[in-house]
Write an enzyme that holds these catalytic residues in place. Structure first.
Site, PDB file in Angstrom:
ATOM      1  N   LYS A  92       0.808  -1.231   0.000  1.00  0.00           N
ATOM      2  CA  LYS A  92       0.000   0.000   0.000  1.00  0.00           C
ATOM      3  C   LYS A  92       0.837   1.275   0.000  1.00  0.00           C
ATOM      4  CE  LYS A  92      -4.508  -1.635   1.028  1.00  0.00           C
ATOM      5  NZ  LYS A  92      -5.613  -1.814   1.948  1.00  0.00           N
TER       6      LYS A  92
ATOM      7  N   ARG B 129      -4.226  -9.763   4.688  1.00  0.00           N
ATOM      8  CA  ARG B 129      -4.600  -9.812   3.257  1.00  0.00           C
ATOM      9  C   ARG B 129      -3.367  -9.399   2.464  1.00  0.00           C
ATOM     10  NH1 ARG B 129      -6.406  -6.347  -0.668  1.00  0.00           N
ATOM     11  NH2 ARG B 129      -8.029  -7.148  -2.051  1.00  0.00           N
TER      12      ARG B 129
HETATM   13  N1  HH2 Z   1      -7.693  -3.353   0.384  1.00  0.00           N
HETATM   14  C1  HH2 Z   1      -7.963  -3.388  -0.943  1.00  0.00           C
HETATM   15  C2  HH2 Z   1      -9.065  -4.102  -1.400  1.00  0.00           C
HETATM   16  N2  HH2 Z   1      -9.858  -4.813  -0.556  1.00  0.00           N
HETATM   17  N3  HH2 Z   1     -10.334  -5.567   1.643  1.00  0.00           N
HETATM   18  C3  HH2 Z   1     -10.054  -5.582   2.964  1.00  0.00           C
HETATM   19  N4  HH2 Z   1     -10.792  -6.309   3.824  1.00  0.00           N
HETATM   20  N5  HH2 Z   1      -8.996  -4.855   3.474  1.00  0.00           N
HETATM   21  C4  HH2 Z   1      -8.196  -4.100   2.670  1.00  0.00           C
HETATM   22  O1  HH2 Z   1      -7.267  -3.445   3.191  1.00  0.00           O
HETATM   23  C5  HH2 Z   1      -8.472  -4.073   1.264  1.00  0.00           C
HETATM   24  C6  HH2 Z   1      -9.578  -4.828   0.780  1.00  0.00           C
HETATM   25  C7  HH2 Z   1      -7.081  -2.650  -1.900  1.00  0.00           C
HETATM   26  O2  HH2 Z   1      -6.021  -3.484  -2.375  1.00  0.00           O
HETATM   27  P1  HH2 Z   1      -5.982  -4.329  -3.779  1.00  0.00           P
HETATM   28  O3  HH2 Z   1      -7.089  -5.309  -3.860  1.00  0.00           O
HETATM   29  O4  HH2 Z   1      -4.617  -4.893  -3.942  1.00  0.00           O
HETATM   30  O5  HH2 Z   1      -6.139  -3.283  -4.912  1.00  0.00           O
HETATM   31  P2  HH2 Z   1      -7.446  -2.802  -5.646  1.00  0.00           P
HETATM   32  O6  HH2 Z   1      -8.328  -2.173  -4.653  1.00  0.00           O
HETATM   33  O7  HH2 Z   1      -6.888  -1.821  -6.621  1.00  0.00           O
HETATM   34  O8  HH2 Z   1      -8.096  -3.991  -6.283  1.00  0.00           O
END
Ligand code: HH2
Length: 259
Positions: free
Chosen positions: A203, A238
């Site tokens: 992040k 995660r």
């Molecule tokens: N962060 C992201 C997406 N979903 N869900 C939970 N429970 N906690 C988090 O911190 C969280 C989440 C963002 O990360 P990522 O899926 O890698 O990227 P994107 O939102 O661009 O798909």
């Protein structure tokens, strides 16, 4: 919890697994690397991301959920009740919702009507605008109180307490200082008595701290934050890099539990 983004535009791994068979292969590989849960999402929630049509989200996510759920527990990362319901029918056993079941008027009843577990995540505002001017008087206490209220609402709707986990939502409507403060005070989240989920992997705050601009190169910082969180009672990390996180946790756990 290993991350599987079936999206063209996720901040951390955009496009990597957008193709359906590549996504399924990656999901299965995450289990082989040691993931206990594979988290499958079809809509990016990165700051500034545009929402996708529900039909498009279903097309991206459901066939992948169906295939990956045959190999182990799957969570579906969505804010839409229709996607939650279809994913549960396809084999998902957990709903991971960055809006904590507030983003769709039917989400609460859809989850309550099944035996699925739910991750309630805190977010201030909407992905499109959440980083414009996040504001809190006491970020850790406010996030805790908001999550406790969402837990109460879910329980009142018939979701058993054992099915509920909470997540402070690092990077979702939080400044760099808010993120660090939340991580420093993670123990506050143990108050409500539910498992804590945390997403720090790759992040922005890690880039801010280290000057590493490319999310894929933030692995070491991600592991450092993950181990800190494990030491403060976070139950589920995660992460993108499952094998490496597993290795780090195995070493940390052996030392911490023999002290
Ligand atoms: N962060 C992201 C997406 N979903 N869900 C939970 N429970 N906690 C988090 O911190 C969280 C989440 C963002 O990360 P990522 O899926 O890698 O990227 P994107 O939102 O661009 O798909």
């Amino acid at each position: 919890m290993g991350i599987l983004n079936v999206t063209p535009d996720s901040f951390s791994d955009g496009g990597e697994a957008f193709n359906r068979s590549a996504a399924i292969e990656k999901g299965l590989a995450l289990f082989e690397e040691g993931a206990d849960i594979v988290d499958i999402g079809g809509e990016s929630t990165r700051p500034g991301a545009e929402p996708v049509e529900v039909e498009e989200e279903l097309t991206r996510v459901i066939p992948v959920v169906e295939a990956v759920a045959k190999a182990g527990p799957v969570s579906v990362d969505t804010r839409r009740a229709e996607v939650m319901a279809a994913a549960i029918r396809a084999g998902a056993s957990i709903v991971n919702d960055v809006t904590a079941l507030t983003g769709d008027g039917r989400a609460l009843e859809v989850v309550a009507a099944t035996s699925a577990s739910v991750v309630l995540m805190h977010m201030q505002g909407e992905p499109q605008t959440m980083q414009v001017a996040p504001r809190y008087a006491d970020v850790a206490a406010e996030v805790r109180d908001w999550l406790a209220a969402r837990v109460a609402t879910c329980r009142a709707a018939g979701i058993a307490p054992a099915r509920i986990a909470i997540d402070p939502g690092i990077g979702f409507g939080k400044t760099f200082d808010h993120n660090l403060e939340l991580l420093r005070r993670l123990d506050l989240l143990r108050g409500p008595g539910h498992p804590v989920v945390l997403g720090v992997s790759r992040k922005g705050f890690i880039g801010h701290l280290t000057g590493v601009a490319a999310p894929r190169q933030r692995f070491a910082g991600s592991v450092a934050a993950g181990l800190w969180a494990a030491g403060r009672g976070v139950h589920i990390l995660r992460v993108h890099d499952v094998a490496e996180t597993r290795q780090a946790l195995a070493v940390w756990r052996a030392i911490a539990h023999t002290m």
